[in-house]
Motif scaffolding. Structure first.
Motif, PDB file in Angstrom:
ATOM      1  N   GLU A 134       0.651  -0.980  -0.174  1.00  0.00           N
ATOM      2  CA  GLU A 134       0.127  -0.372  -0.187  1.00  0.00           C
ATOM      3  C   GLU A 134       0.956   1.470  -0.020  1.00  0.00           C
ATOM      4  OE1 GLU A 134      -3.923  -1.531   2.526  1.00  0.00           O
ATOM      5  OE2 GLU A 134      -1.705  -1.496   3.571  1.00  0.00           O
ATOM      6  N   VAL A 135       2.139   0.839   0.770  1.00  0.00           N
ATOM      7  CA  VAL A 135       2.971   1.919   0.494  1.00  0.00           C
ATOM      8  C   VAL A 135       4.780   2.228   0.211  1.00  0.00           C
ATOM      9  CG1 VAL A 135       3.613   3.677   1.954  1.00  0.00           C
ATOM     10  CG2 VAL A 135       1.812   3.367   2.699  1.00  0.00           C
ATOM     11  N   VAL A 136       4.899   2.548  -0.761  1.00  0.00           N
ATOM     12  CA  VAL A 136       6.414   1.923  -1.091  1.00  0.00           C
ATOM     13  C   VAL A 136       7.424   3.193  -0.832  1.00  0.00           C
ATOM     14  CG1 VAL A 136       7.934   1.727  -3.394  1.00  0.00           C
ATOM     15  CG2 VAL A 136       5.279   1.159  -3.345  1.00  0.00           C
ATOM     16  N   LEU A 137       8.924   2.899  -0.144  1.00  0.00           N
ATOM     17  CA  LEU A 137       9.463   3.669   0.319  1.00  0.00           C
ATOM     18  C   LEU A 137      10.996   3.242  -0.547  1.00  0.00           C
ATOM     19  CD1 LEU A 137      11.205   5.312   2.207  1.00  0.00           C
ATOM     20  CD2 LEU A 137      11.325   4.072   3.527  1.00  0.00           C
ATOM     21  N   PRO A 138      11.322   4.306  -2.120  1.00  0.00           N
ATOM     22  CA  PRO A 138      12.218   3.989  -2.535  1.00  0.00           C
ATOM     23  C   PRO A 138      13.906   4.501  -1.371  1.00  0.00           C
ATOM     24  CG  PRO A 138       9.970   5.080  -3.367  1.00  0.00           C
ATOM     25  CD  PRO A 138      10.239   5.216  -2.057  1.00  0.00           C
ATOM     26  N   VAL A 139      14.790   4.016  -1.715  1.00  0.00           N
ATOM     27  CA  VAL A 139      15.996   3.955  -1.472  1.00  0.00           C
ATOM     28  C   VAL A 139      17.390   4.087  -1.907  1.00  0.00           C
ATOM     29  CG1 VAL A 139      17.315   3.719   0.933  1.00  0.00           C
ATOM     30  CG2 VAL A 139      14.889   3.120   0.919  1.00  0.00           C
ATOM     31  N   TYR A 140      18.408   4.592  -1.586  1.00  0.00           N
ATOM     32  CA  TYR A 140      19.849   4.479  -2.274  1.00  0.00           C
ATOM     33  C   TYR A 140      20.388   4.611  -1.449  1.00  0.00           C
ATOM     34  CZ  TYR A 140      23.386   5.074  -4.924  1.00  0.00           C
ATOM     35  OH  TYR A 140      24.805   4.894  -5.377  1.00  0.00           O
ATOM     36  N   CYS A 141      21.408   3.728  -0.699  1.00  0.00           N
ATOM     37  CA  CYS A 141      22.048   3.828   0.784  1.00  0.00           C
ATOM     38  C   CYS A 141      23.340   4.547  -0.709  1.00  0.00           C
ATOM     39  CB  CYS A 141      22.743   2.705   0.654  1.00  0.00           C
ATOM     40  SG  CYS A 141      21.067   1.665   1.733  1.00  0.00           S
ATOM     41  N   VAL A 142      24.481   5.781   0.346  1.00  0.00           N
ATOM     42  CA  VAL A 142      25.327   6.138  -0.083  1.00  0.00           C
ATOM     43  C   VAL A 142      26.422   5.057   0.376  1.00  0.00           C
ATOM     44  CG1 VAL A 142      27.061   8.137  -0.537  1.00  0.00           C
ATOM     45  CG2 VAL A 142      24.447   8.406  -0.965  1.00  0.00           C
ATOM     46  N   ASP A 143      27.167   4.254  -0.559  1.00  0.00           N
ATOM     47  CA  ASP A 143      27.744   3.189   0.294  1.00  0.00           C
ATOM     48  C   ASP A 143      29.466   3.723   0.402  1.00  0.00           C
ATOM     49  OD1 ASP A 143      29.590   0.987   1.613  1.00  0.00           O
ATOM     50  OD2 ASP A 143      27.993  -0.502   0.623  1.00  0.00           O
ATOM     51  N   PRO A 144      29.765   3.461   1.706  1.00  0.00           N
ATOM     52  CA  PRO A 144      31.446   4.446   1.623  1.00  0.00           C
ATOM     53  C   PRO A 144      32.078   3.146   0.894  1.00  0.00           C
ATOM     54  CG  PRO A 144      30.925   3.330   3.285  1.00  0.00           C
ATOM     55  CD  PRO A 144      29.462   3.866   2.994  1.00  0.00           C
ATOM     56  N   ARG A 145      32.250   2.409   0.885  1.00  0.00           N
ATOM     57  CA  ARG A 145      32.763   1.404  -0.143  1.00  0.00           C
ATOM     58  C   ARG A 145      32.800   1.431  -1.785  1.00  0.00           C
ATOM     59  NH1 ARG A 145      29.934  -3.493   3.174  1.00  0.00           N
ATOM     60  NH2 ARG A 145      27.574  -2.461   2.138  1.00  0.00           N
ATOM     61  N   LEU A 146      31.961   2.504  -2.167  1.00  0.00           N
ATOM     62  CA  LEU A 146      31.847   3.125  -3.291  1.00  0.00           C
ATOM     63  C   LEU A 146      33.211   3.436  -3.626  1.00  0.00           C
ATOM     64  CD1 LEU A 146      28.373   2.567  -4.780  1.00  0.00           C
ATOM     65  CD2 LEU A 146      30.158   0.248  -4.844  1.00  0.00           C
ATOM     66  N   PHE A 147      33.205   3.721  -2.469  1.00  0.00           N
ATOM     67  CA  PHE A 147      34.445   5.359  -2.552  1.00  0.00           C
ATOM     68  C   PHE A 147      36.255   4.627  -1.559  1.00  0.00           C
ATOM     69  CE2 PHE A 147      30.253   7.044  -3.373  1.00  0.00           C
ATOM     70  CZ  PHE A 147      30.393   7.180  -4.632  1.00  0.00           C
ATOM     71  N   GLY A 148      36.424   3.849  -2.031  1.00  0.00           N
ATOM     72  CA  GLY A 148      37.333   3.600  -0.906  1.00  0.00           C
ATOM     73  C   GLY A 148      38.226   3.210  -2.528  1.00  0.00           C
ATOM     74  N   ILE A 149      39.063   1.850  -2.046  1.00  0.00           N
ATOM     75  CA  ILE A 149      40.206   1.400  -3.246  1.00  0.00           C
ATOM     76  C   ILE A 149      39.974   0.339  -3.423  1.00  0.00           C
ATOM     77  CG2 ILE A 149      41.880   2.845  -2.082  1.00  0.00           C
ATOM     78  CD1 ILE A 149      43.434   0.729  -1.007  1.00  0.00           C
ATOM     79  N   THR A 150      40.733   0.341  -5.296  1.00  0.00           N
ATOM     80  CA  THR A 150      40.716  -0.584  -5.952  1.00  0.00           C
ATOM     81  C   THR A 150      41.164  -2.246  -5.071  1.00  0.00           C
ATOM     82  OG1 THR A 150      42.738  -0.177  -7.110  1.00  0.00           O
ATOM     83  CG2 THR A 150      40.299   0.610  -8.495  1.00  0.00           C
ATOM     84  N   TYR A 151      40.792  -2.980  -5.760  1.00  0.00           N
ATOM     85  CA  TYR A 151      41.824  -3.866  -4.671  1.00  0.00           C
ATOM     86  C   TYR A 151      43.415  -4.702  -5.271  1.00  0.00           C
ATOM     87  CZ  TYR A 151      41.984  -8.989  -3.399  1.00  0.00           C
ATOM     88  OH  TYR A 151      42.059 -10.444  -2.046  1.00  0.00           O
ATOM     89  N   ASN A 152      43.768  -4.302  -6.262  1.00  0.00           N
ATOM     90  CA  ASN A 152      45.589  -4.815  -5.858  1.00  0.00           C
ATOM     91  C   ASN A 152      46.118  -3.812  -6.440  1.00  0.00           C
ATOM     92  OD1 ASN A 152      44.904  -7.431  -6.811  1.00  0.00           O
ATOM     93  ND2 ASN A 152      43.565  -6.464  -8.648  1.00  0.00           N
ATOM     94  N   PHE A 153      46.182  -2.393  -6.799  1.00  0.00           N
ATOM     95  CA  PHE A 153      46.749  -1.692  -6.804  1.00  0.00           C
ATOM     96  C   PHE A 153      46.149  -0.289  -6.341  1.00  0.00           C
ATOM     97  CE2 PHE A 153      47.064  -4.893  -9.915  1.00  0.00           C
ATOM     98  CZ  PHE A 153      48.197  -5.359 -10.290  1.00  0.00           C
ATOM     99  N   GLY A 154      45.359  -0.566  -5.354  1.00  0.00           N
ATOM    100  CA  GLY A 154      45.142   0.893  -4.603  1.00  0.00           C
ATOM    101  C   GLY A 154      44.871   2.127  -5.274  1.00  0.00           C
TER     102      GLY A 154
END
Length: 584
Positions: free
Chosen positions: A118-138
Motif C-alpha cells: 500500500e506504501v512504497v519507500l524508495p531508498v538509495y544507500c551511499v555506500d562508502p565502500r564505493l569510494f574506497g580503493i581498488t583491490y590490487n593496485f589501490g
C-alpha cells in the motif's frame, strides 16, 4: 565480426554521415583515500593548466535543452504508463533498494514493490565502500567524474519519482545497516532490489539478508517465517540488467558457451526478449518522512571537483538517457548509419553513447531494443539497426560470464586461468596513465579519458593492446584505472573486456594485436583527433601528427610490431578485434 569496409572513412566523411552535434562554445585509511583521490586531480594538472590556452570545445550529450529533455521524458513515460486500477492488491509497506537501476521506466523491482504494498519507500544507500580503493593496485574505486554523474542520476531519479507520487530517501552508510533499520522503523515486509552478479555486490546482498533475520515486525502482511516463528522482512532480488532475462536462456548460466558467437546465435534463435515493464502514472503514496536526505556533493566523497572542459560532457539521469535515445534515433536519424560510423573517435555522434546510462541503470537495454524495433517499423531496418542489438548482446554476455566464472574475471590469469608473467613497472604504467608514452594516438585517448570519463570503443581497444602487448604491463592495472575513470564502468563489461583484450578471457585467439601506425592511418588519417587532445600537434602537417619524431615526446617503448612510420604495417588481429563492448 568487424568488417573493415565499414571503417575506412575520413573525418570529413564521418561528419557527413553522422551530422554530429556542433560544439557548445594494500589497505589505506580514509585520509589516505582522500589524498589519493586528490592526487588524481593533481596528476592531471598539466592537462587542466593548459585549458586556458585552448579553445573550450564541449560536446554535450545529449545536445538538448532542459525543457526538451523534460518533454521527451514525459512523453516516453506516458507511452509506457499503465492504468493503476485493479492492479494493486498488496498490503503494508515495501522498500525499493535502488542500486545500479536508477530509473523508473522498465524497473521491475519498483513495479513489484508497488503491486505488493500500500506504501512504497524508495531508498538509495551511499555506500562508502564505493569510494574506497581498488583491490590490487589501490586506485580510487570511483573518480570525480563518475561521482558527479552519479549525483546527477540520483537527482533525476528523485525528480521522476516525485512526478510519480513518490520520493527518494538518500542515506549515507552501508546497506546492511540502513535497510534492516528502515524495515523495522516502517514495518516493511519486503525489500525489492535488482540482482547483481559480482562478489562485492553479492556480499552486500548476503549481509543485508543476514541482518534482516534480526528484525522482528509487529504486522504480518507479506512476511516470511523464520525457523523459530519470528516475523521477519524478506529480501526479494529481481533480475533486470540485461536484454535477455537470465531465466530465459537456452542453457544454464553456468554452462554458457565460452565463445561469444555461439552464445549470440543460440539466444537469438531460441530466446524472446521480454517487453518493458510499464509503470502506473501514480506510484504513491510514500511514507511520511520529514527528512528525505540531501543530494550529495563531490566533497562528501573525499574528491576534488572536476568538470569536463573539453570533449564530451554527459548529462546524468534517466531523462537524459531517454532524450539521447530520441536524439540519436529519431531527431538526428543516426541509427541507420551506426555500423559505418561506430569506430570514430572525435565528437559526439559517431556512436550511440548509451553506455554511461546503461552502466548506472538509468537506461534499460530492453527500452533500447523496443526503440530499435519501432525505428525498423517506421523508418528502415538494416545492418546498422541490428548492430546496436548485437552490441547489447555483448553486454549481456559479459554479465552472464561473470556468473559462470565468478572472481576469475578479476584474476591475473582470467577465466582461462592462464599463467602469464606480467610486468608491473610503475614508470611505464604512469606514462600510459598520464598520456605521456610518446605515441600520440595512445596519449590522446588517455587524456580524453582523464578529462571526460569516456573513451571510444576503438580507443579502448588500442590503449589496451598497447599496454598489454607493447608494454607487457599487467592488464589488471589498466582495468583498475578504467574502473576509476570511466563514466560507464561496470565490473562485468570492464573486466570482461580487459580479460578479452589481454588474451586471458573468452576469446578463441590469444595474440590479438593493434598496430598503432595502422590504427592511426585508418581511424584518424588526418590527425584531427590527436590534434584535438594534443594541441601542440595542431601546427604540424596533418601527415606528421601521428609521427612527429623529435617534435614530440620520445616513445617510451618500441612497438612490438610495425614501426612509427606512416606505412607501418599491422600484424595479428588489427581492426577485426572485438573488444570493449558496452554499446557506446
Amino acid at each position: 565480426m568487424y568488417c573493415s569496409s565499414y571503417s575506412r572513412f575520413s573525418l570529413l566523411s564521418l561528419q557527413k554521415l553522422a551530422n554530429p552535434s556542433k560544439p557548445t562554445s594494500f589497505p589505506l585509511n580514509f585520509t589516505q583515500i582522500i589524498q589519493m583521490n586528490s592526487s588524481i586531480s593533481t596528476s592531471k594538472s598539466e592537462n587542466i593548466q593548459s585549458k586556458s590556452a585552448q579553445k573550450s570545445v564541449i560536446y554535450k550529450v545529449p545536445a538538448l535543452e532542459t525543457n526538451e529533455l523534460e518533454s521527451i521524458a514525459r512523453q516516453t513515460f506516458e507511452r509506457y504508463s499503465v492504468s493503476s486500477q485493479n492492479r494493486r492488491n498488496g498490503k503494508g509497506v515495501c522498500i525499493v533498494w535502488f542500486r545500479n537501476d536508477l530509473r523508473v521506466l522498465d524497473n521491475e523491482a519498483l513495479f513489484k514493490a508497488w503491486v505488493s504494498s500500500e506504501v512504497v519507500l524508495p531508498v538509495y544507500c551511499v555506500d562508502p565502500r564505493l569510494f574506497g580503493i581498488t583491490y590490487n593496485f589501490g586506485f580510487p574505486k570511483t573518480g570525480a567524474l563518475r561521482a558527479h554523474f552519479l549525483i546527477e542520476c540520483l537527482a533525476d531519479l528523485r525528480k521522476n519519482l516525485l512526478k510519480h507520487g513518490l520520493n527518494l530517501l538518500i542515506r549515507h552508510g552501508k546497506p546492511e545497516d540502513i535497510l534492516p533499520a528502515l524495515a523495522e522503523t516502517f514495518g516493511a515486509h519486503t525489500i525489492y532490489a535488482q540482482k547483481e552478479t559480482c562478489s562485492e555486490e553479492l556480499n552486500v546482498e548476503a549481509r543485508v539478508h543476514k541482518n534482516l533475520q534480526k528484525v522482528s515486525l509487529s504486522s504480518t502482511a507479506g512476511q516470511s517465517i523464520a525457523q523459530k516463528g519470528a516475523k521477519i522482512p524478506r529480501l526479494q532480488l529481481i533480475w533486470g540488467s540485461t536484454l535477455y532475462h537470465k531465466d530465459d536462456l537456452p542453457f544454464d548460466v553456468n554452462n554458457i558457451p565460452d565463445v561469444y558467437t555461439q552464445f549470440r546465435k543460440s539466444v537469438e534463435s531460441k530466446c524472446t526478449i521480454r517487453p518493458c515493464i510499464k509503470i502506473p502514472a501514480s506510484l504513491g503514496p510514500p511514507p511520511e518522512i520529514e527528512e528525505w536526505g540531501s543530494l550529495l556533493s563531490i566533497s562528501q566523497f573525499g574528491l576534488d571537483n572536476q568538470e569536463a572542459y573539453r570533449g564530451l560532457l554527459f548529462i546524468g539521469g534517466e531523462s537524459a538517457s531517454l532524450s539521447r535515445v530520441h536524439e540519436y534515433f529519431w531527431k538526428k536519424d543516426l541509427l541507420k548509419i551506426y555500423k559505418e560510423t561506430r569506430n570514430g573517435m572525435l565528437e559526439s555522434d559517431y556512436s550511440t553513447k548509451f553506455s554511461p546510462w546503461l552502466a548506472s541503470g538509468s537506461l534499460s537495454p530492453r527500452f533500447i531494443y523496443e526503440e530499435v524495433k519501432r525505428y525498423e517499423r517506421d523508418r528502415l531496418a538494416n545492418d546498422s539497426t541490428y548492430w546496436v542489438l548485437f552490441e547489447l548482446i555483448w553486454r549481456d554476455y559479459f554479465r552472464f560470464i561473470s556468473i559462470k566464472y565468478g572472481n576469475r574475471i578479476f584474476h591475473s590469469g582470467g577465466p582461462r586461468n592462464l599463467d602469464y608473467k606480467w610486468s608491473q613497472d610503475k614508470t611505464l604504467f604512469e606514462s600510459w596513465k598520464e598520456g605521456k608514452t610518446g605515441y600520440p594516438l595512445i596519449d590522446a585517448n588517455m587524456k580524453e579519458l582523464a578529462t571526460t570519463g569516456f573513451m571510444s570503443n576503438r580507443g579502448r581497444q588500442i590503449v589496451c593492446s598497447f599496454l598489454v602487448r607493447d608494454m607487457g604491463i599487467d592488464w589488471r592495472m589498466g582495468a583498475e584505472w578504467f574502473e576509476t575513470c570511466l563514466l560507464d564502468y561496470d565490473p562485468c563489461s570492464n573486466y570482461g573486456n580487459w580479460t578479452y583484450g589481454a588474451g586471458v578471457g573468452n576469446d578463441p585467439r590469444e595474440d590479438r594485436y593493434f598496430s598503432i601506425p595502422k590504427q592511426a592511418q585508418v581511424y584518424d588519417p588526418e590527425g584531427e583527433y590527436v590534434a584535438f587532445w594534443l594541441p601542440e600537434l595542431k601546427r604540424l602537417p596533418k601527415d606528421k601528427r601521428h609521427f612527429p619524431g623529435f617534435q614530440y615526446i620520445k616513445p617510451i617503448v618500441p612497438l612490438k610490431h610495425g614501426s612509427t612510420s606512416k606505412q607501418g604495417g599491422q600484424r595479428t588481429g588489427g581492426p577485426r578485434n572485438r573488444q570493449f563492448r558496452s554499446t557506446r
